[in-house]
Design an enzyme around this catalytic site. Structure first.
Site, PDB file in Angstrom:
ATOM      1  N   GLY A 274       0.792  -1.229   0.000  1.00  0.00           N
ATOM      2  CA  GLY A 274       0.000   0.000   0.000  1.00  0.00           C
ATOM      3  C   GLY A 274       0.818   1.269   0.000  1.00  0.00           C
ATOM      4  O   GLY A 274       0.403   2.295  -0.540  1.00  0.00           O
ATOM      5  N   ASP A 291      -7.473   1.322   6.381  1.00  0.00           N
ATOM      6  CA  ASP A 291      -7.728   0.573   7.615  1.00  0.00           C
ATOM      7  C   ASP A 291      -6.456  -0.192   7.951  1.00  0.00           C
ATOM      8  O   ASP A 291      -6.294  -1.342   7.587  1.00  0.00           O
ATOM      9  CB  ASP A 291      -8.907  -0.380   7.387  1.00  0.00           C
ATOM     10  CG  ASP A 291      -9.274  -1.170   8.631  1.00  0.00           C
ATOM     11  OD1 ASP A 291      -9.673  -2.333   8.501  1.00  0.00           O
ATOM     12  OD2 ASP A 291      -9.157  -0.613   9.738  1.00  0.00           O
ATOM     13  N   CYS A 346      -7.916  -0.738  14.876  1.00  0.00           N
ATOM     14  CA  CYS A 346      -8.702  -1.356  15.949  1.00  0.00           C
ATOM     15  C   CYS A 346      -7.859  -1.406  17.214  1.00  0.00           C
ATOM     16  O   CYS A 346      -7.814  -2.421  17.922  1.00  0.00           O
ATOM     17  CB  CYS A 346      -9.229  -2.728  15.545  1.00  0.00           C
ATOM     18  SG  CYS A 346      -7.965  -3.825  14.925  1.00  0.00           S
TER      19      CYS A 346
END
Lengths: 419, 294
Positions: A274, A291, A346
């Site tokens: 990425g 994310d 998270c």
């Protein structure tokens, strides 16, 4: 020590339903038992990673969350709560009925109703203000003003909300969902996920014909949610990327089980790192979801397997904020001017959350001459505060806290607009 | 005497007893009945108490009733205490007096004397009826496996006589939980009256604290801990426990209890052999030396 104490006593030390390995020697604080039975192996680590993780969390999060930490900690160590993301591509009606019979409700449409009601209320008060005089009305004016102020930063537009549906059980209700069953076409009716994972997707606010990039898409829950909007298919486009080939396999599996072929074919799944995205396709997307990999706090506190707090992964863990920053930068660069980026993790750690965002905004400005504006999501929080437990102390972005009555999260998300 | 109304007896089956008592009252008073009342009064029961006593198990011959009542008085119970005990468990009237005497003797030998005996018997009348072997097993467990001193045992029996009614396995499990999992020693267990609280409730409170980060099992050799005292954990009401120890809301605790119960149930299914109930090798002794299993 386990041998000296004998089977039963040692079993007691195994934290009730606690993790298996070497637990006779392990005196940690309340961990749930690993799914598979593990024998008293001498090959097991002397101090389990879950214990290391918890110790780390105790040190940093008690400072950050203060009095809230004990409740969050208990939430992390108890069974998490799931939401059922409805699969619009399958036959949903009977699924909806079934779920509602169980007393589950779609929290997204509930929030929408709430938003519409207060908007209508504000509009009505506007009208009243226009046509009346007097001090009774004066009070109503003040109320109307405060409400309209809260809504002046636009909430998601009504168009996408009915499309994404996610059922959850009420606060305090610990009922579990049954696994989804395939319909006549072989597609599953819903996808079980942490309902808080939906919030970054909702915040992204995908519009018709948007070009959307999901930079770290695997295993695919959020990607699936993006597809549920039905907006990034015809004129628009969804690019789902993940550096890990094995995890991308999972993504393919999910797409296979939930999405019909003609839709699946519109999604381009790639396996680039990425961070290199701008070399591939800079400045082209309307919406980017980043994310990032993180310490996955809930997993790290409960599961021994694949735990990033294991000694041999220390370097990897310490490099996470750097990796996260690079990914966010790539995401910003991949967005068009005027495009929006949502960053999510998270984890509860400010070092992986606010700090990364702040640094990215700074670097975009100083090194790329790109102005990035951090969007205010507080109205968003207000809409969903009945379902989730939010932290009110974020410098920027929003954080869903695990809490026994609403055991979702942790989920941090922050919305940026590239100017 | 026949025309006087009878007060309702306490305890189970009061409706039935009331009915029977009423019938008895309506019967013309036989000479024998009057004689019985006189005998009871001679022992030390008042008119009223005698009447109540006669209302219990009316089919029973008066000799039995008198003998049992006498025995209880001999054991040191007051008239009112004896009556209360019998009203609570009228089945005691059917036990041979010898059994009553022996059991009381046994309990006295274990350290339940005077007021303690009376309190223990009133609180747990089943102490008379529990099989001797069970009684002995519980005592043996507490002394030899849990290593309570004789003095500590007396204290435990005095404060929690119901331990003698427990299944020795579950008693042992209860003890071991406090010892290994909570790191509490015998002295504190006695002071805190460990066995007064049902095990499930202790577990709920302890694990709630533990998962909140407020209770930590001490490491081997660790002497000092910051843990809340066992006494507080056990003796505070749920409301006070939540407010001052757990610093949490009732809502959270209720959900927690449900989740923990489910975890327990699922673990129970998972475990192939329930190692916790294997009595052989989990002595404290084995910490220090190898002892032969029983």
């Amino acid at each position: 020590m386990a041998a000296l104490l004998g089977g039963a006593a040692a079993a007691l030390l195994r934290r009730g339903p606690g993790p298996g390995p070497g637990a006779g020697a392990v005196l940690g604080a309340g961990q749930r038992r690993h799914r598979h039975k593990e024998k008293w192996a001498t090959t097991a680590p002397r101090i389990p990673s879950t214990r290391l993780a918890l110790h780390h969390f105790d040190t940093s999060y008690s400072l950050h969350l203060g009095e809230l930490w004990p409740s969050v900690r208990a939430g992390l160590l108890c069974e998490q709560k799931y939401g059922a993301l409805l699969n619009n591509f399958s036959a949903v009606d009977h699924v909806t009925q079934e779920l509602e019979l169980l007393n589950a409700t779609d929290f997204v449409s509930e929030a929408l109703q709430k938003a519409q009601q207060s908007q209508r209320g504000a509009a009505a008060r506007e009208a009243v203000r226009g046509s009346q005089e007097g001090c009774v009305q004066g009070r109503a004016v003040i109320q109307a003003e405060t409400i309209t102020q809260a809504e002046s930063s636009p909430p998601f537009r009504a168009s996408i909300i009915p499309k994404i549906k996610c059922y959850t059980f009420p606060r305090g209700d610990i009922t579990r969902f049954c696994p989804a069953r395939p319909d006549v076409l072989g597609l599953l009716g819903y996808y079980l996920m942490d309902a808080a994972s939906l919030l970054p997707v909702l915040a992204l606010d995908v519009q018709q014909d948007d070009l959307v990039l999901d930079l770290c898409a695997a295993p695919g829950g959020k990607t699936l949610a993006l597809l549920q909007t039905g907006l990034c298919v015809s004129g628009g486009h969804l690019a789902a990327n993940d550096v890990s080939i094995s995890r991308t396999k999972r993504l393919h599996q999910i797409l296979h089980k939930y999405v019909p072929r003609e839709i699946r074919e519109t999604v381009s799944v790639t396996s680039y790192d990425g961070r290199d995205w701008q070399d591939v396709d800079g400045g082209t997307f309307h919406k980017v979801l980043v994310d990032v990999p993180c310490t996955t706090d809930r997993h790290s506190a409960m599961e021994e397997e694949n735990n990033i707090f294991h000694k041999r992964r220390t370097k990897e863990r310490q490099m996470l904020p750097m990796l996260q920053l690079q990914l966010l930068m790539a995401g910003i660069l991949a967005a068009k001017p005027g495009g929006e980026v949502v960053y999510s993790t998270c984890s509860l750690s400010p070092l992986q959350n606010e700090c990364v965002v702040e640094r990215a905004v700074e670097i975009a400005e100083t090194q790329f001459n790109i102005s990035v504006h951090v969007e205010d999501l507080s109205h968003f929080r207000t809409l969903f505060q009945d379902t989730f437990s939010f932290f009110s102390g974020c410098r920027l972005g929003e954080l869903v806290l695990p809490h026994l009555t609403a055991n979702f999260g942790p989920m941090y998300f922050c919305k940026l607009r590239r100017m | 005497m026949a025309g006087l109304p009878l007060p309702l007896p306490r305890g189970a089956g009061r409706a039935v007893l009331a009915g029977r008592a009423l019938l008895a009252a309506l019967r013309p008073c036989p000479r024998r009945g009057c004689g019985e009342a006189a005998a009871l009064r001679a022992m030390g029961f008042s008119q009223e108490q005698a009447r109540r006593l006669q209302g219990l198990q009316p089919r029973l011959g008066p000799e039995r009733r008198e003998a049992v009542a006498a025995q209880l008085l001999l054991l040191g119970l007051s008239a009112e205490a004896a009556l209360a005990l019998l009203e609570q468990s009228p089945a005691l009237l059917r036990l041979p007096t010898e059994q009553l005497r022996e059991r009381a003797e046994e309990l006295r030998r274990l350290g339940l004397d005077g007021g303690r005996l009376e309190r223990a018997l009133s609180r747990c009348p089943q102490l008379f009826a529990v099989p001797r072997r069970r009684l002995a097993a519980a005592v043996r467990l507490l002394r030899e496996r849990c290593l309570f001193t004789a003095e500590q045992l007396r204290e435990v029996l005095g404060t929690c006589p119901a331990v003698l009614l427990e299944e020795p396995c579950s008693l042992h499990h209860h003890f071991q939980y406090a010892y290994f999992r909570m790191g509490v020693r015998q002295k504190e267990m006695v002071k805190a009256r460990l066995f007064q609280m049902p095990f499930a409730e202790l577990r709920n409170r302890h694990i709630f604290l533990e998962r909140r980060g407020l209770y930590e099992t001490p490491h081997k050799g660790q002497i000092q801990t910051n843990n809340p005292k066992l006494k507080d954990i056990l003796q505070l009401s749920e409301k006070d426990f939540l407010a001052s120890l757990a610093c949490s809301t009732l809502e959270e605790y209720e959900v927690f209890k449900k989740l923990l119960a489910r975890e327990e149930a699922e673990e129970g299914k998972e475990e192939e052999v329930d190692a916790l109930y294997a009595e052989e090798d989990d002595d404290l002794d084995s910490e220090r030396s190898k002892t032969a299993p029983e």
